[in-house]
Enzyme design. Structure first.
Site, PDB file in Angstrom:
ATOM      1  N   LYS A 124       0.862  -1.193   0.000  1.00 25.33           N
ATOM      2  CA  LYS A 124       0.000   0.000   0.000  1.00 25.33           C
ATOM      3  C   LYS A 124       0.887   1.227   0.000  1.00 25.33           C
ATOM      4  CE  LYS A 124      -4.330   1.185  -0.001  1.00 25.33           C
ATOM      5  NZ  LYS A 124      -5.468   0.502  -0.654  1.00 25.33           N
ATOM      6  N   ASP A 164      -6.870   4.281  -5.014  1.00 25.48           N
ATOM      7  CA  ASP A 164      -7.605   4.142  -3.743  1.00 25.48           C
ATOM      8  C   ASP A 164      -8.247   5.518  -3.531  1.00 25.48           C
ATOM      9  OD1 ASP A 164      -7.882   2.246  -1.232  1.00 25.48           O
ATOM     10  OD2 ASP A 164      -7.455   4.191  -0.379  1.00 25.48           O
TER      11      ASP A 164
HETATM   12  P1  NDP Z   1     -13.077   7.649  -3.209  1.00 26.41           P
HETATM   13  O1  NDP Z   1     -12.227   8.758  -2.732  1.00 26.41           O
HETATM   14  O2  NDP Z   1     -13.313   7.474  -4.669  1.00 26.41           O
HETATM   15  O3  NDP Z   1     -14.502   7.703  -2.497  1.00 26.41           O
HETATM   16  C1  NDP Z   1     -14.673   7.829  -1.127  1.00 26.41           C
HETATM   17  C2  NDP Z   1     -16.048   8.450  -0.919  1.00 26.41           C
HETATM   18  O4  NDP Z   1     -16.375   8.455   0.462  1.00 26.41           O
HETATM   19  C3  NDP Z   1     -16.105   9.897  -1.380  1.00 26.41           C
HETATM   20  O5  NDP Z   1     -17.383  10.115  -1.900  1.00 26.41           O
HETATM   21  C4  NDP Z   1     -15.892  10.666  -0.059  1.00 26.41           C
HETATM   22  O6  NDP Z   1     -16.413  11.959  -0.106  1.00 26.41           O
HETATM   23  C5  NDP Z   1     -16.682   9.792   0.873  1.00 26.41           C
HETATM   24  N1  NDP Z   1     -16.293   9.899   2.275  1.00 26.41           N
HETATM   25  C6  NDP Z   1     -15.084  10.112   2.829  1.00 26.41           C
HETATM   26  N2  NDP Z   1     -15.157  10.090   4.175  1.00 26.41           N
HETATM   27  C7  NDP Z   1     -16.449   9.843   4.468  1.00 26.41           C
HETATM   28  C8  NDP Z   1     -17.171   9.686   5.666  1.00 26.41           C
HETATM   29  N3  NDP Z   1     -16.564   9.768   6.863  1.00 26.41           N
HETATM   30  N4  NDP Z   1     -18.508   9.402   5.590  1.00 26.41           N
HETATM   31  C9  NDP Z   1     -19.115   9.304   4.389  1.00 26.41           C
HETATM   32  N5  NDP Z   1     -18.490   9.463   3.233  1.00 26.41           N
HETATM   33  C10 NDP Z   1     -17.177   9.723   3.259  1.00 26.41           C
HETATM   34  O7  NDP Z   1     -12.448   6.288  -2.603  1.00 26.41           O
HETATM   35  P2  NDP Z   1     -12.715   4.791  -3.037  1.00 26.41           P
HETATM   36  O8  NDP Z   1     -14.130   4.616  -3.420  1.00 26.41           O
HETATM   37  O9  NDP Z   1     -11.639   4.380  -3.957  1.00 26.41           O
HETATM   38  O10 NDP Z   1     -12.425   4.027  -1.671  1.00 26.41           O
HETATM   39  C11 NDP Z   1     -13.409   3.925  -0.653  1.00 26.41           C
HETATM   40  C12 NDP Z   1     -13.011   2.819   0.296  1.00 26.41           C
HETATM   41  O11 NDP Z   1     -12.915   1.577  -0.426  1.00 26.41           O
HETATM   42  C13 NDP Z   1     -11.653   2.977   0.972  1.00 26.41           C
HETATM   43  O12 NDP Z   1     -11.711   2.361   2.243  1.00 26.41           O
HETATM   44  C14 NDP Z   1     -10.725   2.178   0.074  1.00 26.41           C
HETATM   45  O13 NDP Z   1      -9.545   1.755   0.723  1.00 26.41           O
HETATM   46  C15 NDP Z   1     -11.629   1.000  -0.267  1.00 26.41           C
HETATM   47  N6  NDP Z   1     -11.289   0.254  -1.462  1.00 26.41           N
HETATM   48  C16 NDP Z   1     -11.186   0.879  -2.687  1.00 26.41           C
HETATM   49  C17 NDP Z   1     -10.936   0.128  -3.816  1.00 26.41           C
HETATM   50  C18 NDP Z   1     -10.967   0.732  -5.163  1.00 26.41           C
HETATM   51  O14 NDP Z   1     -11.017  -0.042  -6.144  1.00 26.41           O
HETATM   52  N7  NDP Z   1     -10.968   2.038  -5.301  1.00 26.41           N
HETATM   53  C19 NDP Z   1     -10.665  -1.319  -3.727  1.00 26.41           C
HETATM   54  C20 NDP Z   1     -10.892  -1.882  -2.417  1.00 26.41           C
HETATM   55  C21 NDP Z   1     -11.154  -1.107  -1.343  1.00 26.41           C
HETATM   56  P3  NDP Z   1     -15.427  13.185  -0.441  1.00 26.41           P
HETATM   57  O15 NDP Z   1     -14.877  12.894  -1.805  1.00 26.41           O
HETATM   58  O16 NDP Z   1     -16.324  14.362  -0.371  1.00 26.41           O
HETATM   59  O17 NDP Z   1     -14.343  13.158   0.613  1.00 26.41           O
END
Ligand code: NDP
Length: 445
Positions: A124, A164
């Protein structure tokens, strides 16, 4: 193995690294019985070795913002465990990034990658850089400066980063461009690339789709399905939108999505028009959640609240770590929620997980149910090595197969005497056995 002794020693060595210690504790609790029944693991000190990264690179990233001012961020890459394949795991760009968060993510990644059945070790990385509010040119300059340091450590057969939080297709493009220039090669060194230059079709939606496929398998163990279910999802990023789209396609009603500032309630369920609208806002770096209430009739914004207060059948936490705590879990259970499928990494606190397991609802940990993202990245690596592209249907079919296999592995190792499947235990044991056995085969290195 005495879990408390190991945790005490880790806490002394790594004080304050709470997310990392939380992730290690969860895995140790799951595997302790198996470990104690296998003296060969103890003799090879597998636990003592698996909890420490192989190596950590920390570096400074200096770059110029649009005003010509010098900005300085921290960059990291953690190569955690490479027993079963090249290190593999995403890059996170977010102001909260620190060593504890990246170590927890890297540690989880070891077992998640093992579960995918593909040959990938765990890693990571990331930076405390905040992409929010930055111009395209600033993002590009930052990514280039970041890669200037990182490139010597990575390679298509050594370490393959991906996206991520804060790192999507655009950032991967800038990072890959700089790597290509420095290394003078066009290889699969990063995944999540654009489909026109080596990326796999379906990668953007793979994590969310995979989360829903896994939940579908869990529901099927009860003779149930997504049809007609009320679903709440947190976040609206890489993972959440795919989950929203697939759940809707399978006949569920997605009634909430959220951001750090609150959630929107969509009583009649999300439509494809809403998903497209939010994807547009996201692409233009705008706030996504609150504007939904202004744009669509009947949709309401609940500032400072989490979607877990709603009465739903299914909850898919897809935002960030520790976003669903004990009281949230209790509320979901009291409201009759039957399934929680983690799309994010470690979104539920230990207290929340205890509540789900105690109440015997279907609960899947992220390392199992969000493994579809890295699995599709693994497929992208295969396609790059073979200089070949599979169609979207082929990738989706492979992803679906992998999620079914991960589910089967969890059931195999996690079924309790009363028939309840503890997916946390199942995922941790299935992932651990594969890595531990490989470490035994490879000797003390
Ligand atoms: P993104 O940044 O694309 O999306 C995260 C989303 O969550 C954004 O909409 C963000 O809003 C919102 N957010 C952040 N903090 C909070 C909170 N406390 N409550 C509610 N919403 C919140 O990230 P990903 O979708 O890539 O990743 C999300 C999760 O999934 C992480 O834990 C990541 O490690 C995991 N993951 C991701 C993978 C991938 O393929 N991308 C694969 C496997 C796991 P804002 O943008 O306004 O901050």
């Amino acid at each position: 193995m005495n879990v408390q002794e190991i945790m005490n020693s880790l806490e002394a060595k790594h004080p304050g690294e709470k997310e990392y210690l939380q992730a290690v504790h969860e895995v140790l609790e799951s595997v302790k019985d198996l470990y104690n029944e296998n003296p060969q693991y103890q003799a090879a000190k597998i636990i003592e070795r698996v909890v420490e990264p192989d190596r950590i690179l920390t570096f400074k990233v200096s770059w110029l913002d649009d005003k010509g001012e010098v900005q300085v961020n921290l960059g990291y890459r953690i190569q955690f465990n490479g027993a079963i394949g090249p290190y593999k795991g995403g890059l996170r760009f977010h102001p909260s990034v620190n060593l504890s968060i990246l170590k927890f993510l890297g540690f989880e990644q070891i077992f998640k990658n093992a579960l995918t059945t593909l040959p990938m070790g765990g890693g990571k990385g990331g930076s405390d850089f905040n992409p929010k509010g930055k111009s395209d040119a600033e993002i590009m300059r930052f990514c280039q400066a970041f890669m200037l340091e990182l490139w010597q450590l990575i390679g298509p057969d050594t370490d393959v980063p991906a996206g991520d939080i804060g790192v999507g297709g655009r950032e991967i493009g800038y990072l890959y461009g700089m790597y290509k220039k420095l290394a003078k090669e066009h290889t699969g060194v990063l995944t999540g690339k654009g489909s026109g230059w080596g990326g796999s079709l379906m990668r953007p939606e793979a994590t969310g789709y995979g989360d829903v496929y896994f939940a579908q398998e869990m529901l099927a163990t009860k003779g149930d399905s997504f049809k007609g279910k009320i679903v709440a999802i947190s976040g609206f990023g890489n993972v959440a939108w795919g989950a929203a789209q697939k759940a809707t396609e399978l006949g569920a009603k997605v009634v909430a999505i959220s951001g750090p500032d609150g959630y929107v309630h969509i009583p009649n369920g999300m439509t494809n028009e809403m998903i497209d609208y939010m994807l547009e806002l996201r692409a233009s770096n705008n706030d996504i959640v609150a504007p939904m209430a202004q744009e669509f009739q009947g949709v309401t914004f609940h500032a400072g609240k989490k979607p877990w207060e709603l009465k739903v059948d299914i909850a898919l936490p897809c935002a960030t770590q520790n976003e669903l705590n004990g009281p949230d879990a209790q509320k979901l259970v009291d409201n009759g929620c039957i399934l929680v499928g983690e799309g994010a990494n470690m979104p539920s606190t230990e207290e929340a997980i205890d509540i789900f397991l105690k109440n015997k609802i279907l609960f899947s940990p992220g390392k199992a149910s969000n493994a579809g993202g890295v699995a599709t990245s693994g497929l992208e690596m295969s396609q790059n090595s073979a200089r070949y592209n599979w169609s979207a249907e082929e990738v989706d079919a492979k992803l679906h197969r992998i999620m079914k296999d991960i589910h089967a592995a969890c059931v195999k190792y996690g079924t309790q005497p009363d028939g309840y499947v503890n997916y946390v235990k199942g995922a941790n044991i299935a992932g651990f056995v594969k890595v531990a056995d490989a470490m035994l085969d490879l000797g003390v290195i």
